[in-house]
Scaffold this motif. Structure first.
Motif, mmCIF file in Angstrom:
data_model
loop_
_atom_site.group_PDB
_atom_site.id
_atom_site.type_symbol
_atom_site.label_atom_id
_atom_site.label_comp_id
_atom_site.label_asym_id
_atom_site.label_seq_id
_atom_site.Cartn_x
_atom_site.Cartn_y
_atom_site.Cartn_z
ATOM 1 N N VAL A 122 73.132 10.838 -29.482
ATOM 2 C CA VAL A 122 73.351 12.208 -29.004
ATOM 3 C C VAL A 122 74.838 12.541 -29.036
ATOM 4 O O VAL A 122 75.249 13.584 -29.563
ATOM 5 C CB VAL A 122 72.772 12.397 -27.586
ATOM 6 N N CYS A 123 75.680 11.662 -28.480
ATOM 7 C CA CYS A 123 77.122 11.912 -28.456
ATOM 8 C C CYS A 123 77.700 11.902 -29.864
ATOM 9 O O CYS A 123 78.620 12.660 -30.183
ATOM 10 C CB CYS A 123 77.829 10.861 -27.598
ATOM 11 N N ARG A 124 77.140 11.046 -30.707
ATOM 12 C CA ARG A 124 77.634 10.996 -32.076
ATOM 13 C C ARG A 124 77.331 12.295 -32.815
ATOM 14 O O ARG A 124 78.163 12.827 -33.540
ATOM 15 C CB ARG A 124 77.000 9.810 -32.801
ATOM 16 N N HIS A 125 76.122 12.829 -32.631
ATOM 17 C CA HIS A 125 75.759 14.090 -33.277
ATOM 18 C C HIS A 125 76.539 15.267 -32.710
ATOM 19 O O HIS A 125 76.898 16.203 -33.428
ATOM 20 C CB HIS A 125 74.258 14.341 -33.136
ATOM 21 N N ARG A 126 76.792 15.229 -31.399
ATOM 22 C CA ARG A 126 77.561 16.310 -30.776
ATOM 23 C C ARG A 126 79.065 16.144 -30.968
ATOM 24 O O ARG A 126 79.839 17.037 -30.635
ATOM 25 C CB ARG A 126 77.250 16.368 -29.273
ATOM 26 N N LYS A 127 79.467 14.971 -31.483
ATOM 27 C CA LYS A 127 80.874 14.675 -31.722
ATOM 28 C C LYS A 127 81.698 14.785 -30.442
ATOM 29 O O LYS A 127 82.738 15.438 -30.380
ATOM 30 C CB LYS A 127 81.458 15.593 -32.797
ATOM 31 N N VAL A 128 81.186 14.177 -29.390
ATOM 32 C CA VAL A 128 81.890 14.132 -28.105
ATOM 33 C C VAL A 128 82.079 12.672 -27.729
ATOM 34 O O VAL A 128 81.384 11.774 -28.231
ATOM 35 C CB VAL A 128 81.119 14.878 -27.001
ATOM 36 N N ALA A 129 83.028 12.439 -26.822
ATOM 37 C CA ALA A 129 83.294 11.074 -26.382
ATOM 38 C C ALA A 129 82.110 10.556 -25.574
ATOM 39 O O ALA A 129 81.539 11.264 -24.736
ATOM 40 C CB ALA A 129 84.563 11.031 -25.546
ATOM 41 N N CYS A 130 81.713 9.336 -25.839
ATOM 42 C CA CYS A 130 80.590 8.695 -25.141
ATOM 43 C C CYS A 130 81.136 7.581 -24.251
ATOM 44 O O CYS A 130 81.979 6.790 -24.677
ATOM 45 C CB CYS A 130 79.596 8.135 -26.175
ATOM 46 N N ASP A 131 80.654 7.520 -22.998
ATOM 47 C CA ASP A 131 81.150 6.457 -22.106
ATOM 48 C C ASP A 131 80.443 5.126 -22.356
ATOM 49 O O ASP A 131 80.773 4.115 -21.741
ATOM 50 C CB ASP A 131 81.012 6.874 -20.644
ATOM 51 N N ARG A 132 79.420 5.117 -23.245
ATOM 52 C CA ARG A 132 78.734 3.910 -23.715
ATOM 53 C C ARG A 132 78.045 3.134 -22.593
ATOM 54 O O ARG A 132 77.832 1.916 -22.692
ATOM 55 C CB ARG A 132 79.716 2.993 -24.463
ATOM 56 N N ARG A 133 77.670 3.803 -21.533
ATOM 57 C CA ARG A 133 76.942 3.130 -20.454
ATOM 58 C C ARG A 133 75.522 2.826 -20.891
ATOM 59 O O ARG A 133 74.916 3.588 -21.644
ATOM 60 C CB ARG A 133 76.946 3.989 -19.184
ATOM 61 N N ARG A 134 74.975 1.750 -20.436
ATOM 62 C CA ARG A 134 73.614 1.332 -20.760
ATOM 63 C C ARG A 134 72.763 1.354 -19.482
ATOM 64 O O ARG A 134 73.261 1.038 -18.398
ATOM 65 C CB ARG A 134 73.613 -0.086 -21.365
ATOM 66 N N PRO A 135 71.488 1.715 -19.541
ATOM 67 C CA PRO A 135 70.762 2.111 -20.760
ATOM 68 C C PRO A 135 70.962 3.571 -21.150
ATOM 69 O O PRO A 135 70.560 3.962 -22.237
ATOM 70 C CB PRO A 135 69.305 1.864 -20.375
ATOM 71 N N ARG A 136 71.593 4.386 -20.285
ATOM 72 C CA ARG A 136 71.810 5.799 -20.604
ATOM 73 C C ARG A 136 73.258 6.144 -20.319
ATOM 74 O O ARG A 136 73.793 5.782 -19.265
ATOM 75 C CB ARG A 136 70.890 6.712 -19.764
#
Length: 584
Positions: free
Chosen positions: A13-27
């Motif tokens: 989702v973050c990759r498609h929106r081109k926004v920074a992702c905090d990479r937390r798991r599982p969400r």
């Protein structure tokens, strides 16, 4: 627990929106806040160099380092070995090896263990190709001085004359490189004859230069590199420039570029009698800067960490064009200036090595940290870089007028000097390459995300600025232009087409101007002809939905730089029957 490499990935989702992702798991935080389905998946395809290319370059560097160790060892041997090695070289040249210019392995594999010393005055044994070109030798020399020297001034004109008049091995090597380039400009010779002659000369130069360690060998390889650039053969081009960088470091050219001019440089005993140390020094300085300039232009858009030389502090720039044109440019009484804005060449060097160097570092840092292009932090950093380029543009415009008033106040077209035009176009290419990934994408290209209005505006300004400059060029100037100019023209033309697709608008007049300039450049450079074919095809189908386009979809995806997709376009050009290719 996912492996370290997977934990660095952004969610889909973050990759498609081109926004920074905090990479937390599982969400991640964004998906958790908005109730999105959060999924982490490794990329099936990462834009950039093809698989194994970086490893191939690293292996080539290792091979070059091992070979240079052997060279240094042989240079320290007793002089009695020189004649034996020279004889080995001569016997090798009689039967030139067959090299595949598209294969990096053949380019870096020596055909002989002989090493030609810089002090070797012996002539190369005449080959059948020498006998074929002999009647054209004076004409080839004039072609170089008139059509190539203005935008590739790494040799003083007296050095070019020496290369065609002296029979030493190093001078013959340089002459063969010049002949491999200029043979294409001679009328009355069939395309097949030119191809055979140029290929044979390239083979002889590359196989011989790999066994040598002197300035002329670097210059010969550098001359061949622009030939490969103009043909769109990026692999042999990269191989040659990487080799030039290594050899220049062995000869301490970066150090020479920063030392006092009065210090004489090493040269052969024979060359010392016919050349001035000051000219030799200036040629070393210009050769070093040309390597760095070409590498910087080619690297625009690459996210891989390309190898670049370390620029010495206080490094001097080339002298002015008017001084360099003199028979004895450094005689007593000549006012010599070695300044950042003393010539169009110096301005282009300053842009490529300093300003664009910041763009390269930014792109590489984003790639190394797997940063999300388009996030607020990315946009802020990219905007600061763009503003820095804008400030430099203002300084450049003022410096051009000062240069014109000093060097050529009576010339009405002085601002169309070759390196001034190239600097302008490369600057605009830098802006487009920096920001184009955040501009609008047409329907049918990836996921639809919000574009960055600032990026759209700045890229369009850069395209219009470049088109206005190119329109002022005369046909003869385009026919004899540097192949480096082809890349910025195509970058701007491609952006115009994609922007037109997004707006569903008519094709811009500026796009037609850029396509025509590629057509004129295509009379000399195959790369321009291929690019024109791509642009003409895109214009012809500008109302056609992208999924039905004959062109590769990567052409319309501005998240890819031109250099990254060039091999795809070349494959398309080779396989797609385009009427443009047969009509030009």
């Amino acid at each position: 627990m996912p492996p370290e490499s997977d934990r660095k990935l952004a969610c889909l989702v973050c990759r498609h929106r081109k926004v920074a992702c905090d990479r937390r798991r599982p969400r991640c935080g964004l998906c958790d806040k908005n109730g999105f389905e959060c999924e982490y998946k490794a990329r099936d395809h990462r834009p950039g160099l093809r698989a194994g290319y970086v490893s191939q370059l690293e292996k080539r560097v290792e091979d070059l380092e091992r070979k240079m160790e052997k060279v240094v060892g042989r240079l320290s041997e007793e002089p009695s070995h020189t004649q034996t090695e020279t004889n080995n070289v001569s016997s090798t040249i009689r039967e030139p090896p067959t090299l595949d210019f598209g294969n990096a392995e053949t380019l870096r594999t020596p055909q002989s263990n002989a090493v030609r010393m810089e002090t070797d005055p012996s002539p190369l044994v005449a080959s059948p190709q020498d006998l074929l070109i002999e009647p054209l030798r004076y004409e080839l020399q004039m072609v170089w001085l008139q059509r190539y020297h203005p935008w590739f001034p790494i040799l003083h004109h007296t050095s070019v004359s020496q290369a065609f008049s002296e029979a030493t091995s190093t001078q013959c090597l340089l002459r063969k490189a010049i002949e491999a380039v200029t043979i294409w400009d001679i009328p009355g010779i069939t395309w097949e004859q030119k191809q055979i002659s140029s290929t044979t000369l390239r083979q002889e130069v590359i196989s011989s230069a790999m066994e040598s360690l002197n300035l002329r060998c670097i210059q010969a390889l550098l001359i061949l590199s622009i030939l490969f650039w103009g043909e769109g053969k990026w692999l042999p081009y990269s191989n040659l420039t990487a080799m030039c960088q290594r050899l220049s470091q062995q000869l301490s050219l970066p150090t020479v570029a920063g030392v006092a001019r009065a210090q004489p440089s090493k040269m052969s005993t024979r060359d010392a009698a016919t050349s001035q140390p000051e000219i030799d020094h200036e040629e070393r300085l210009r050769t070093f800067w040309m390597i760095e300039m070409l590498d910087s232009i080619f690297a625009l858009g690459f996210t891989s960490n390309l190898s670049t030389s370390k620029i010495p502090l206080g490094a001097k720039f080339p002298c002015s064009d008017s001084i360099w044109a003199l028979q004895d440019p450094f005689r007593e009484g000549v006012s010599f200036q070695n300044l950042r804005y003393s010539s169009g060449l110096s301005m282009c060097i300053s842009l490529c090595t300093v300003e664009l160097g910041a763009v390269h570092r930014f792109q590489q840092s984003v790639a190394e940290t797997d940063g999300a292009a388009g996030g607020l932090e990315w946009q802020s950093a990219a905007q600061r870089l763009d503003e820095r380029l804008t400030i430099w543009r203002e300084e450049f415009v003022a410096a051009v007028f000062r240069l014109i008033n000093t060097e050529s106040p009576q010339d009405a077209r002085a601002e169309m000097e070759i390196f001034i035009v190239l600097t302008n176009c490369v600057l605009n290419m830098g802006v487009i390459t920096l920001l184009q990934s955040q501009t609008s994408l047409p329907d049918g290209v990836g996921s639809q995300t919000d574009s960055w209005p600032y990026a759209n505006h700045r890229c369009m300004y850069a395209c219009e600025n470049m088109a206005a400059k190119i329109r002022r060029m005369e046909e003869d100037e385009l026919k004899n232009c540097s192949p480096c100019l082809i890349l910025p023209i195509f970058v701007a033309a491609r952006f115009y087409i994609v922007h037109t697709k997004c707006l569903r608008a008519d094709v811009s007049v500026n796009l037609h101007s850029l396509a025509y300039s590629l057509h004129i450049c295509g009379h000399r450079w195959p790369l321009a002809k291929m690019f024109e074919s791509v642009i003409r095809t895109a214009v012809a189908e500008h109302r056609t939905p992208i999924p039905q386009s004959a062109l590769p979809i990567e052409f319309y995806d501005l998240r890819f730089s031109v250099v990254e997709i060039c091999h795809i376009l070349q494959e398309w050009s080779d396989s797609y029957s385009s009427p443009v290719l047969h009509s030009v």
